[in-house]
Design a protein around this motif. Sequence first.
Motif, mmCIF file in Angstrom:
data_model
loop_
_atom_site.group_PDB
_atom_site.id
_atom_site.type_symbol
_atom_site.label_atom_id
_atom_site.label_comp_id
_atom_site.label_asym_id
_atom_site.label_seq_id
_atom_site.Cartn_x
_atom_site.Cartn_y
_atom_site.Cartn_z
ATOM 1 N N ASP A 261 0.828 -1.206 0.000
ATOM 2 C CA ASP A 261 0.000 0.000 0.000
ATOM 3 C C ASP A 261 0.865 1.260 0.000
ATOM 4 O OD1 ASP A 261 -2.358 -1.401 -0.016
ATOM 5 O OD2 ASP A 261 -2.519 -1.460 2.178
ATOM 6 N N ALA A 262 1.988 1.194 0.711
ATOM 7 C CA ALA A 262 2.890 2.350 0.765
ATOM 8 C C ALA A 262 3.476 2.650 -0.607
ATOM 9 C CB ALA A 262 3.995 2.084 1.785
ATOM 10 N N VAL A 263 3.902 1.611 -1.325
ATOM 11 C CA VAL A 263 4.443 1.798 -2.675
ATOM 12 C C VAL A 263 3.368 2.358 -3.606
ATOM 13 C CG1 VAL A 263 5.408 0.632 -4.693
ATOM 14 C CG2 VAL A 263 6.182 0.000 -2.395
ATOM 15 N N LEU A 264 2.162 1.826 -3.474
ATOM 16 C CA LEU A 264 1.051 2.311 -4.294
ATOM 17 C C LEU A 264 0.756 3.781 -3.992
ATOM 18 C CD1 LEU A 264 -1.206 1.749 -6.342
ATOM 19 C CD2 LEU A 264 -2.640 0.953 -4.416
ATOM 20 N N LEU A 265 0.841 4.144 -2.726
ATOM 21 C CA LEU A 265 0.602 5.524 -2.334
ATOM 22 C C LEU A 265 1.656 6.448 -2.939
ATOM 23 C CD1 LEU A 265 -0.549 6.710 1.134
ATOM 24 C CD2 LEU A 265 1.329 7.897 0.012
ATOM 25 N N VAL A 266 2.924 6.016 -2.937
ATOM 26 C CA VAL A 266 4.003 6.812 -3.533
ATOM 27 C C VAL A 266 3.739 7.045 -5.014
ATOM 28 C CG1 VAL A 266 6.446 6.742 -4.199
ATOM 29 C CG2 VAL A 266 5.782 6.152 -1.867
ATOM 30 N N GLU A 267 3.363 5.996 -5.721
ATOM 31 C CA GLU A 267 3.085 6.125 -7.150
ATOM 32 C C GLU A 267 1.848 6.983 -7.412
ATOM 33 O OE1 GLU A 267 4.605 2.331 -9.575
ATOM 34 O OE2 GLU A 267 3.074 1.810 -8.089
ATOM 35 N N THR A 268 0.817 6.808 -6.597
ATOM 36 C CA THR A 268 -0.442 7.524 -6.816
ATOM 37 C C THR A 268 -0.307 9.000 -6.502
ATOM 38 O OG1 THR A 268 -1.694 5.520 -6.262
ATOM 39 C CG2 THR A 268 -2.881 7.623 -6.199
ATOM 40 N N PHE A 269 0.255 9.325 -5.336
ATOM 41 C CA PHE A 269 0.377 10.717 -4.920
ATOM 42 C C PHE A 269 1.240 11.522 -5.884
ATOM 43 C CE2 PHE A 269 -0.797 11.177 -0.164
ATOM 44 C CZ PHE A 269 -1.997 10.536 -0.411
ATOM 45 N N SER A 270 2.226 10.872 -6.501
ATOM 46 C CA SER A 270 3.143 11.583 -7.394
ATOM 47 C C SER A 270 2.694 11.536 -8.850
ATOM 48 C CB SER A 270 4.551 10.991 -7.283
ATOM 49 O OG SER A 270 4.545 9.614 -7.674
ATOM 50 N N SER A 271 1.549 10.935 -9.115
ATOM 51 C CA SER A 271 1.085 10.792 -10.492
ATOM 52 C C SER A 271 0.485 12.093 -11.016
ATOM 53 C CB SER A 271 0.059 9.671 -10.595
ATOM 54 O OG SER A 271 -1.125 10.030 -9.916
ATOM 55 N N LYS A 272 0.484 12.239 -12.303
ATOM 56 C CA LYS A 272 -0.057 13.437 -12.944
ATOM 57 C C LYS A 272 -1.561 13.550 -12.745
ATOM 58 C CE LYS A 272 0.256 15.853 -17.376
ATOM 59 N NZ LYS A 272 0.834 15.805 -18.751
ATOM 60 N N SER A 273 -2.246 12.427 -12.822
ATOM 61 C CA SER A 273 -3.711 12.447 -12.681
ATOM 62 C C SER A 273 -4.115 12.847 -11.272
ATOM 63 C CB SER A 273 -4.291 11.078 -13.033
ATOM 64 O OG SER A 273 -3.715 10.058 -12.224
ATOM 65 N N PHE A 274 -3.411 12.346 -10.260
ATOM 66 C CA PHE A 274 -3.744 12.698 -8.874
ATOM 67 C C PHE A 274 -3.408 14.166 -8.615
ATOM 68 C CE2 PHE A 274 -2.902 12.970 -4.287
ATOM 69 C CZ PHE A 274 -4.077 12.434 -3.791
ATOM 70 N N MET A 275 -2.263 14.654 -9.175
ATOM 71 C CA MET A 275 -1.898 16.053 -9.008
ATOM 72 C C MET A 275 -2.952 16.963 -9.643
ATOM 73 S SD MET A 275 0.880 17.263 -7.489
ATOM 74 C CE MET A 275 2.106 16.017 -7.805
ATOM 75 N N GLU A 276 -3.472 16.549 -10.763
ATOM 76 C CA GLU A 276 -4.517 17.335 -11.424
ATOM 77 C C GLU A 276 -5.778 17.388 -10.561
ATOM 78 O OE1 GLU A 276 -6.575 17.679 -15.845
ATOM 79 O OE2 GLU A 276 -5.635 15.802 -15.210
ATOM 80 N N TYR A 277 -6.086 16.298 -9.898
ATOM 81 C CA TYR A 277 -7.244 16.253 -8.999
ATOM 82 C C TYR A 277 -7.052 17.234 -7.835
ATOM 83 C CZ TYR A 277 -10.290 14.642 -5.239
ATOM 84 O OH TYR A 277 -11.189 14.596 -4.204
ATOM 85 N N LEU A 278 -5.833 17.276 -7.276
ATOM 86 C CA LEU A 278 -5.554 18.190 -6.166
ATOM 87 C C LEU A 278 -5.725 19.644 -6.602
ATOM 88 C CD1 LEU A 278 -2.370 16.579 -4.528
ATOM 89 C CD2 LEU A 278 -4.737 16.436 -3.746
#
Length: 685
Positions: A261-278
């Motif tokens: 879950d931690a690795v997934l969180l690192v990939e998700t939080f740093s992704s372009k799609s998640f940044m766009e959501y923020l």
Amino acid sequence: MTLQYSYYQTMEDYVKSFSLYKCDVAMIEPALYDYHYAQIKPIYSYINETIANRMTDDEDGEIFRELLKDLQVNNRKEVHALPLFLDYGILYYRQDIKPHPPETWAQLSNEIDYIDDIPNFSRTDTVYIGQFNEYREFYYNLFENVLNTRKPITYEVVESETNHTINQFKQLFDKEIIDEYAWHLNSEYGVIRFNDEKALYMRNWSSFLYNVTYEYSQKEGPQFGIAKMLYSDDRYESSRAINKGIYICVASSVQESNFNDAVLLVETFSSKSFMEYLIEANIFYDIPVYHSLLEDGYKKDSDYCKRINCEFFLGLAEDHVISTYSVFYQESFLDKLNEFFETAKQFFKAATEDEMDITGDKSSEAITLESLMSTFSDYFEDKYVELKSATTIIMIIIVAIEILITSIVTYYLIKHRNFIEIRRSSPLFLITMLVGIILAFASILTFIGKPTTFICILRPYILVLTFGLTFFSLLLKTFRIKVIFDKVNIQVKDSNLVMYLCVLLGFELILVTIWSVAAGMKPQVKVVSREMHYYMCQNTESLGEYIQTILIIYNGLTLVYGCYLAYKVKNVYSEYNESKVIGLSIYGIVICMIILMFIVNINGLDHTTLFLIQSLMIILSADIILVFMFTPKLWKLHINIISEIPYDKPNEEERKASLPPEEEKKNSLPPEERNISIKNNVTTD
């Protein structure tokens, strides 16, 4: 899954959180990533595909690649963190007091002249907070100015720009624009003091923009603005902006059950799609690593862009420096920079010897700019052959002794030039060789100290004259012997040989002159490895390389031809014939040159070893000529002087006995035949 998070204000606290608070995922900057590398969980095998995909992105791949360089220092090619957002170095300023902030260090320095006339600003407050508390903050202040040079980042550029920057900082301290209190402020405390209206300007990071905005939004009257960082007046354009990435990683203390879950969180939080959501949700206060998210027209008018001033940061993005950490990082660099920082504190404070006596602390000793830079020069390890080193001092002593010996030999040769052994060896060419030998010894001294453009241009002239005067003289003397005994109809009087010498040497001097004028060598740093780099003279244009190659081939061919001549005359015998000693001298020089060519092209040799080998080969080559060419003559001269045998005017019998067989036979002919026999085949004028 419920996400738990904590925010720790100071850098020290969130570093402790790796072990103390047992967090699974944390944010970290490049310096701390490297320093606490052992506390970061290796996750490269899990995120390498993600890294590859983001690095090849058409819009943001370049910036992503540059950011990852900061995580690959010290040969750590596997990246175990992903960039979360960008942190720009910017200038905060009191807009209500100074609507237009300074753009250069000189403008800031001159503000002290009218700072007392500014209303609503106490002179007891700090004019400029520059984050000089510890080496990380000082690092960015220093190198932000260095990077503003807009020249290719080389070691010599960094050194000269650092010297310039330190002088500027010293002026700011002397004028109390940076005061003692501001010296002790780090990033977080600087923001607090600026928010308390205790500073006019502050160099800090864009990640504190929300903090400052929130505080100033509560005030009535005071306002702040943001601008580019200051730069030097001698720059042709405005300053550049430093970006450092803030990265998200998995702590080594992560629980095994949470690892995926931690690795997934690192990939998700740093992704372009998640940044766009923020950004769209208006809950993000920093600059995304994906600039394309800000470049779309509709997003520039969003609440997010209005809040953080997207237009300003997009302007910085057009002219920013990303890999600040990896550009300068070397083994133990931060330790050396910390030492430099501690010394710089005393330099900026301009501590006096009286203060040192009061405190008894040697670290309070008054420091000059030169001594400060010598401390920092540890960063530029093995720059050049230093005069104060033991190797250099010993070599200078050896060179002085060799020049003295050669000068004595030259004096005796000139004084006893009428000695028959010396006369028949052509005193003119013997003196020419001795001058070349003295130049050979003197050339060693040009390799001592930091090379300058003048030295780099001078060296080829000295080397060409050294080689030409010594080897070409030997070559022509051997050529004369071959011509005489082969009975070739070629002029070989001293005057003719001098002309040949001028032609051979003149061709090389013309090439060197074209080299120095059109594409002269300049001092540059040769990088052998991360641990070893040193100054040396290098070509700045391809034309210089071509000319250098021509000179090497030209001199190589003359060496080969010299060996050929030495071999051809090896069996010529006469009481006064020099063919054997000339041959030995030529063979010795050729062997030394071959050894030198092999050794200097060995990769990995440091500058001191190269200097030592080059110097010894030059000395050995010159000594070979001294021993083979001049020792026999000086010995016979010594015996002659002891025996008190007159030699100034040899009698006819001695003259005839000294002639080669062909000359003796020629002189025995009738006068009318003598003039047409073996025309011009003489050994001297």
